[in-house]
Motif scaffolding. Structure first.
Motif, PDB file in Angstrom:
ATOM      1  N   UNK A   7       0.821  -1.213   0.000  1.00 13.80           N
ATOM      2  CA  UNK A   7       0.000   0.000   0.000  1.00 13.80           C
ATOM      3  C   UNK A   7       0.857   1.266   0.000  1.00 13.80           C
ATOM      4  N   UNK A   8       2.049   1.189   0.557  1.00 18.40           N
ATOM      5  CA  UNK A   8       2.968   2.315   0.481  1.00 18.40           C
ATOM      6  C   UNK A   8       2.732   3.423   1.471  1.00 18.40           C
ATOM      7  N   UNK A   9       1.672   3.360   2.261  1.00 17.74           N
ATOM      8  CA  UNK A   9       1.393   4.360   3.279  1.00 17.74           C
ATOM      9  C   UNK A   9       0.424   3.766   4.287  1.00 17.74           C
ATOM     10  N   UNK A  10       0.236   4.455   5.395  1.00 15.50           N
ATOM     11  CA  UNK A  10      -0.622   3.929   6.480  1.00 15.50           C
ATOM     12  C   UNK A  10      -2.068   4.361   6.293  1.00 15.50           C
ATOM     13  N   UNK A  11      -2.972   3.396   6.430  1.00 11.97           N
ATOM     14  CA  UNK A  11      -4.410   3.676   6.401  1.00 11.97           C
ATOM     15  C   UNK A  11      -5.006   3.277   7.755  1.00 11.97           C
ATOM     16  N   UNK A  12      -6.331   3.320   7.850  1.00 17.00           N
ATOM     17  CA  UNK A  12      -6.978   3.008   9.130  1.00 17.00           C
ATOM     18  C   UNK A  12      -7.538   1.574   9.195  1.00 17.00           C
ATOM     19  N   UNK A  13      -7.136   0.709   8.267  1.00 17.69           N
ATOM     20  CA  UNK A  13      -7.524  -0.712   8.227  1.00 17.69           C
ATOM     21  C   UNK A  13      -8.998  -0.938   7.901  1.00 17.69           C
ATOM     22  N   UNK A  14      -9.709   0.105   7.498  1.00 14.64           N
ATOM     23  CA  UNK A  14     -11.118  -0.083   7.128  1.00 14.64           C
ATOM     24  C   UNK A  14     -11.274  -0.664   5.738  1.00 14.64           C
ATOM     25  N   UNK A  15     -10.192  -0.696   4.963  1.00 18.58           N
ATOM     26  CA  UNK A  15     -10.204  -1.226   3.609  1.00 18.58           C
ATOM     27  C   UNK A  15      -8.760  -1.490   3.203  1.00 18.58           C
ATOM     28  N   UNK A  16      -8.580  -2.065   2.030  1.00 16.38           N
ATOM     29  CA  UNK A  16      -7.255  -2.161   1.431  1.00 16.38           C
ATOM     30  C   UNK A  16      -7.199  -1.166   0.284  1.00 16.38           C
ATOM     31  N   UNK A  17      -6.254  -0.245   0.344  1.00 14.55           N
ATOM     32  CA  UNK A  17      -6.105   0.745  -0.712  1.00 14.55           C
ATOM     33  C   UNK A  17      -5.262   0.159  -1.847  1.00 14.55           C
ATOM     34  N   UNK A  18      -4.967   0.946  -2.856  1.00 14.01           N
ATOM     35  CA  UNK A  18      -4.246   0.452  -4.033  1.00 14.01           C
ATOM     36  C   UNK A  18      -2.899  -0.155  -3.663  1.00 14.01           C
ATOM     37  N   UNK A  19      -2.582  -1.273  -4.286  1.00 14.26           N
ATOM     38  CA  UNK A  19      -1.273  -1.906  -4.118  1.00 14.26           C
ATOM     39  C   UNK A  19      -0.322  -1.370  -5.183  1.00 14.26           C
ATOM     40  N   UNK A  20       0.846  -0.943  -4.768  1.00 13.34           N
ATOM     41  CA  UNK A  20       1.884  -0.553  -5.717  1.00 13.34           C
ATOM     42  C   UNK A  20       2.446  -1.805  -6.389  1.00 13.34           C
ATOM     43  N   UNK A  21       3.112  -1.612  -7.522  1.00 13.79           N
ATOM     44  CA  UNK A  21       3.512  -2.755  -8.337  1.00 13.79           C
ATOM     45  C   UNK A  21       4.842  -3.378  -8.006  1.00 13.79           C
ATOM     46  N   UNK A  22       5.620  -2.793  -7.073  1.00 11.37           N
ATOM     47  CA  UNK A  22       6.969  -3.271  -6.820  1.00 11.37           C
ATOM     48  C   UNK A  22       7.068  -4.746  -6.480  1.00 11.37           C
ATOM     49  N   UNK A  23       6.113  -5.264  -5.708  1.00 12.07           N
ATOM     50  CA  UNK A  23       6.142  -6.672  -5.305  1.00 12.07           C
ATOM     51  C   UNK A  23       5.719  -7.608  -6.430  1.00 12.07           C
ATOM     52  N   UNK A  24       5.132  -7.045  -7.490  1.00 16.19           N
ATOM     53  CA  UNK A  24       4.495  -7.890  -8.502  1.00 16.19           C
ATOM     54  C   UNK A  24       5.190  -7.846  -9.865  1.00 16.19           C
ATOM     55  N   UNK A  25       6.041  -6.862 -10.087  1.00 14.21           N
ATOM     56  CA  UNK A  25       6.757  -6.793 -11.354  1.00 14.21           C
ATOM     57  C   UNK A  25       7.681  -7.984 -11.597  1.00 14.21           C
ATOM     58  N   UNK A  26       8.335  -8.529 -10.567  1.00 20.04           N
ATOM     59  CA  UNK A  26       9.196  -9.698 -10.841  1.00 20.04           C
ATOM     60  C   UNK A  26       8.441 -10.914 -11.355  1.00 20.04           C
TER      61      UNK A  26
END
Length: 528
Positions: free
Chosen positions: A199-218
């Motif tokens: 997610x790249x930043x802190x949220x309040x755990x009420x949802x999952x925000x956008x996932x950045x692609x760094x973990x998925x490009x490989x």
């Protein structure tokens, strides 16, 4: 009779299920306040003292563990005596959290090896206490901000994890980060697993925000890891709009026990389509984790946090900047820099507006009375029918309602409506006449608008003057088209006709009256 209005792309631009995942409000009851007061003068100070002492012990050990490395050694996993320090450093770090009230951790599922899944995808990210999950995983490698290694004490611990460092200011950092993650993932298990908060930043755990692609490009298998905090009083959450870092820390030290749960999900192996499309890979992994956590997903991201910060600097509520930037970027092609400029423009429409624009303020900004045409355009912007326009609605309105009709052909046509004798310029009298007819504008108001358009003050408005003003305020093109449609779309008995698309002018039999104009697919006026 009021025309029927359908908002463009209504379903694809629906409001998110969680409007603001970056706000946290603590509601303390009487017993909570009493407990905090007692703990603040008894247990909490002792806990804090022990936390500091343990950090002072682990700091030099971590610093020794990364000392005297050559550039070649820094590009390889730890070996020899550096690895021997790991159990002691992990033990002391676990002691830090134990003294902070995390006396035990609930663990579900089984963590796999680096060879089976080189990447650990961890979410939701909601607090600095999430570092306990990293400690539980034996301080495996982590993706962290470049500046974090300079943080006193914690910087040495982060460096001991052999992190992949990211700089948000460096335009090449993203590409370099992906290359380094890929390099480690292809090592056949030689490197430790890479711990990533997508997610790249802190949220309040009420949802999952956008996932950045760094973990998925490989394109390698990943193991999703879900985090939960089940305390009745949530003193743990630390996000953009809520308690600060020290307040979060102190209130958590004042709890009898802080409960953390880590759940390892089965390894997610990407399909060939997901390997080719990292965004699809990230989306599907996020959905799996959201289903496990029982929360929705939204398209909010770190860019929304940056817009929140800018909104606050403009003396607007922080939530005014929340627009689900990633969704608008993908669907409307708008850049972050453009979004910042629009936020400045939104604030200038009516300073100190509390993040909402009323019909009266909209009319004042355009220097027009509240005519039927202006009301219709306002309602096209006001997607939720609340009677006000927020920043998200303003951006969508500009991009889907006003900009598509603000074309060269439409502007030339609108100019010709004023310049009836084709002399190439407009006089104040000509502008006043059509504004009076179209919007019931008083001559004095029309004269003021003429002065604004006539930038060189020569008493004439050329097409270039007219176009420059229309580009600055693209709502005018839509207003003139709406007025033209409303004035021509009548049935044989003179009653207005409802429009299903907010722009086409058709008679009751579905045909377009002769001499009228409609919007074709690219937003141009088309003669019938």
């Amino acid at each position: 009779m009021k025309r029927h209005i359908v908002h463009p792309r209504q379903q694809s631009m629906v409001e998110p299920e969680v409007p603001n995942p970056f706000v946290h409000r603590l509601e303390l009851g009487t017993l909570d306040i009493l407990k905090i007061a007692i703990m603040s003068v008894t247990i909490a100070p002792l806990r804090l003292l022990m936390v500091v002492l343990l950090l002072l012990l682990v700091w030099p050990l971590a610093a020794i563990g990364v000392a005297c490395r050559s550039p070649e050694e820094a590009d390889k996993p730890f070996t020899g005596w550096r690895c021997c320090l790991q159990p002691l450093i992990v033990f002391l770090c676990r002691g830090v959290f134990f003294m902070g009230g995390f006396s035990w951790i609930t663990v579900r599922g089984v963590r796999v090896t680096s060879k089976e899944a080189p990447i650990l995808v961890v979410a939701p990210h909601s607090t600095f206490f999430d570092a306990l999950a990293l400690v539980y995983m034996d301080l495996t490698s982590v993706v962290a901000k470049q500046d974090s290694k300079k943080t006193p004490c914690f910087g040495s611990i982060i460096q001991y994890t052999q992190p992949v460092l990211v700089s948000r200011e460096d335009p090449d950092s993203r590409l370099n980060t992906i290359k380094e993650i890929t390099r480690r993932c292809k090592s056949g298990g030689a490197w430790p697993q890479i711990f990533i908060f997508p997610e790249g930043t802190c949220s309040n755990r009420s949802c999952l925000i956008s996932f950045k692609g760094g973990a998925f490009f490989p394109g390698v298998p990943v193991q999703p890891v879900c985090l939960r905090y089940n305390n009745k009083l949530d003193t743990i959450t630390w996000t953009w709009d809520g308690p600060g870092a020290f307040q979060t820390l102190w209130l958590s030290l004042c709890q009898f026990h802080n409960n953390m749960e880590i759940e390892f999900l089965p390894v997610y192996t990407p399909s060939p389509e997901e390997i080719k499309n990292p965004k699809l890979f990230a989306y599907n992994v996020r959905q799996v984790m959201a289903d496990c956590l029982g929360v929705p997903v939204t398209d909010h991201s770190y860019d929304d946090c940056r817009l929140m910060d800018k909104a606050q600097k403009l003396n607007m509520p922080m939530e005014a900047g929340l627009v689900e930037f990633q969704k608008l970027h993908q669907k409307l092609g708008i850049s972050f820099e453009q979004m910042q400029e629009l936020l400045d423009k939104f604030e200038n429409i009516h300073p100190n507006n509390g993040g909402q624009i009323t019909l009266e303020q909209f009319a004042s900004y355009l220097q027009l009375p509240e005519s039927p045409a202006l009301q219709e355009v306002f309602h096209l912007y006001d997607r939720d029918g609340s009677g006000t326009i927020d920043f998200r609605e303003y951006v969508i309105g500009l991009m889907l309602v006003s900009h598509p009709v603000n074309s060269e052909d439409n502007l030339q046509h609108a100019f010709k409506l004023f310049d009836s004798d084709n002399k190439g310029y407009l006089t104040p009298e000509e502008l006043q006449k059509i504004l009076r007819n179209a919007f019931s504008m008083e001559d004095e108001q029309a004269a003021g608008l003429f002065q604004d358009i006539d930038t060189d003050k020569d008493g004439r408005v050329t097409y270039d003057d007219f176009k420059a003003y229309a580009v600055e305020k693209p709502e005018y093109a839509k207003l003139f088209m709406t007025y033209h449609d409303m004035s021509t779309s009548t049935t044989s008995n003179g009653l207005p006709v409802a429009h299903s698309n907010g722009g086409d002018c058709k008679g009751s039999n579905g045909n377009v009256p002769k001499g009228s104009y409609t919007n074709n697919v690219d937003g141009k006026l088309k003669a019938q």
